[in-house]
Design an enzyme around this catalytic site. Structure first.
Site, PDB file in Angstrom:
ATOM      1  N   SER A   1     -51.847 -65.598  28.383  1.00  0.00           N
ATOM      2  CA  SER A   1     -52.704 -65.471  27.200  1.00  0.00           C
ATOM      3  C   SER A   1     -51.834 -65.488  25.965  1.00  0.00           C
ATOM      4  O   SER A   1     -50.706 -64.978  25.979  1.00  0.00           O
ATOM      5  CB  SER A   1     -53.498 -64.162  27.253  1.00  0.00           C
ATOM      6  OG  SER A   1     -54.188 -63.942  26.036  1.00  0.00           O
TER       7      SER A   1
ATOM      8  N   LYS B   1     -50.052 -59.446  30.367  1.00  0.00           N
ATOM      9  CA  LYS B   1     -49.824 -60.869  30.119  1.00  0.00           C
ATOM     10  C   LYS B   1     -48.382 -61.131  29.684  1.00  0.00           C
ATOM     11  O   LYS B   1     -47.832 -62.205  29.948  1.00  0.00           O
ATOM     12  CB  LYS B   1     -50.813 -61.380  29.078  1.00  0.00           C
ATOM     13  CG  LYS B   1     -52.250 -61.440  29.598  1.00  0.00           C
ATOM     14  CD  LYS B   1     -52.363 -62.283  30.852  1.00  0.00           C
ATOM     15  CE  LYS B   1     -53.797 -62.413  31.344  1.00  0.00           C
ATOM     16  NZ  LYS B   1     -53.909 -63.254  32.556  1.00  0.00           N
TER      17      LYS B   1
ATOM     18  N   TYR C   1     -53.801 -54.733  28.782  1.00  0.00           N
ATOM     19  CA  TYR C   1     -54.016 -56.140  29.123  1.00  0.00           C
ATOM     20  C   TYR C   1     -52.940 -57.019  28.499  1.00  0.00           C
ATOM     21  O   TYR C   1     -52.372 -57.894  29.163  1.00  0.00           O
ATOM     22  CB  TYR C   1     -55.397 -56.580  28.651  1.00  0.00           C
ATOM     23  CG  TYR C   1     -55.659 -58.056  28.789  1.00  0.00           C
ATOM     24  CD1 TYR C   1     -55.959 -58.613  30.027  1.00  0.00           C
ATOM     25  CD2 TYR C   1     -55.605 -58.906  27.687  1.00  0.00           C
ATOM     26  CE1 TYR C   1     -56.199 -59.969  30.164  1.00  0.00           C
ATOM     27  CE2 TYR C   1     -55.842 -60.255  27.806  1.00  0.00           C
ATOM     28  CZ  TYR C   1     -56.140 -60.789  29.050  1.00  0.00           C
ATOM     29  OH  TYR C   1     -56.360 -62.144  29.171  1.00  0.00           O
TER      30      TYR C   1
END
Length: 283
Positions: free
Chosen positions: A153, A170, A166
């Protein structure tokens, strides 16, 4: 049920090759599975949502694709460990692995995120990718090569407030991709990643609706191209990276973000959710 065309016309680029795609019941994962199958690959689709997965696979089979399914919870060791054996039992080989499945957790200030949620985020997003990558290298080495793509991401470099765990996961995927590219190159196994920006998936639309965002003013994006991306565009990038056309590419991180990562525009996506960086602020 995911949308698909009446027939899939295999171009043959992946004819005779077998792929494993995680998080394949919808969104980007479904688009990747569909693209690989459309070009001739046999695809093992996996997801934690069994009913949605079977509906997705049925749509592809109706269109002429060669797909199989395996329901698995990637947060659990048993779920992770059964997938590569399932692919080998089905087809006897594994040429392509796409680690797409991800868990974001609830959007809230980092101070309020419980350990259990952080552990699940890393289990699904990082541990599963590492475990599947390790298992996939065994048949790939015997076959003389293969291709792995990890879906990262742009948030690893452009963090969104209140998604710290999160974002960190990533970042770990980015490092894992480079490390495996170095280690597996002698075996002919290429490892790359794609970095999606704002992609117009069902989950993204649902999140906007739940936030009460008014979308009448246009797309919520700071991308230079002035629109949200489509899951099919991410799938096209993945298909390129696992194809022979990318045979001299490994360790790369390909942004699929419409130029968002180099844009200086204000980010309406972030602003639409308000400031949630302070504990207790849920506006």
């Amino acid at each position: 049920m995911p949308e698909t065309s009446p027939t899939l016309q295999a171009a043959g680029r992946f004819g005779g090759r077998m792929a494993l795609v995680t998080g394949a019941a919808g969104g980007i994962g479904f688009a990747i599975a569909r693209r690989l199958a459309a070009e001739g690959a046999g695809v093992l689709m996996t997801d934690v949502d069994g009913a949605r997965l079977e509906a997705a696979a049925a749509a592809l089979r109706q269109a002429g694709a060669t797909v199989a399914t395996a329901v698995a919870d990637l947060a659990a060791k048993a779920g992770r460990e059964k997938l590569v054996p399932a692919a080998l039992d089905r087809w006897g080989r594994l040429d392509i692995l796409v680690n797409n499945a991800a868990f974001q957790g609830e959007r809230r200030p980092f101070a309020e995120v419980p350990d259990e949620e952080i552990e699940k985020i890393f289990a699904v997003n990082v541990t599963a990718a590492a475990s599947l990558g390790r298992a996939a290298t065994v048949p790939m080495r015997k076959q003389g090569g293969g291709a792995i793509v990890n879906v990262g991401s742009i948030q690893a470099n452009l963090p969104v407030p209140s998604y710290a765990a999160y974002v960190a996961s990533k970042g770990a995927i980015a490092a894992l991709t480079r490390a495996l590219a170095v280690e597996l190159a002698p075996a002919g196994i290429r490892v790359n990643s794609v970095l999606p920006g704002v992609i117009a998936t069902d989950n993204f639309t649902r999140e906007l609706d739940e936030s009460g965002t008014d979308r009448r003013d246009g797309p919520l994006t700071a991308a230079l191209l002035g629109r949200q991306g489509e899951a099919t565009e991410v799938a096209a990038a993945v298909a390129f990276l696992v194809s022979d056309e990318a045979s001299f590419i490994t360790g790369a991180a390909l942004p699929v973000d419409g130029g968002r990562s180099i844009s200086r525009k204000a980010d309406p996506f972030q602003l639409s959710f308000g400031d949630r960086t302070e504990p207790g602020n849920t506006e």
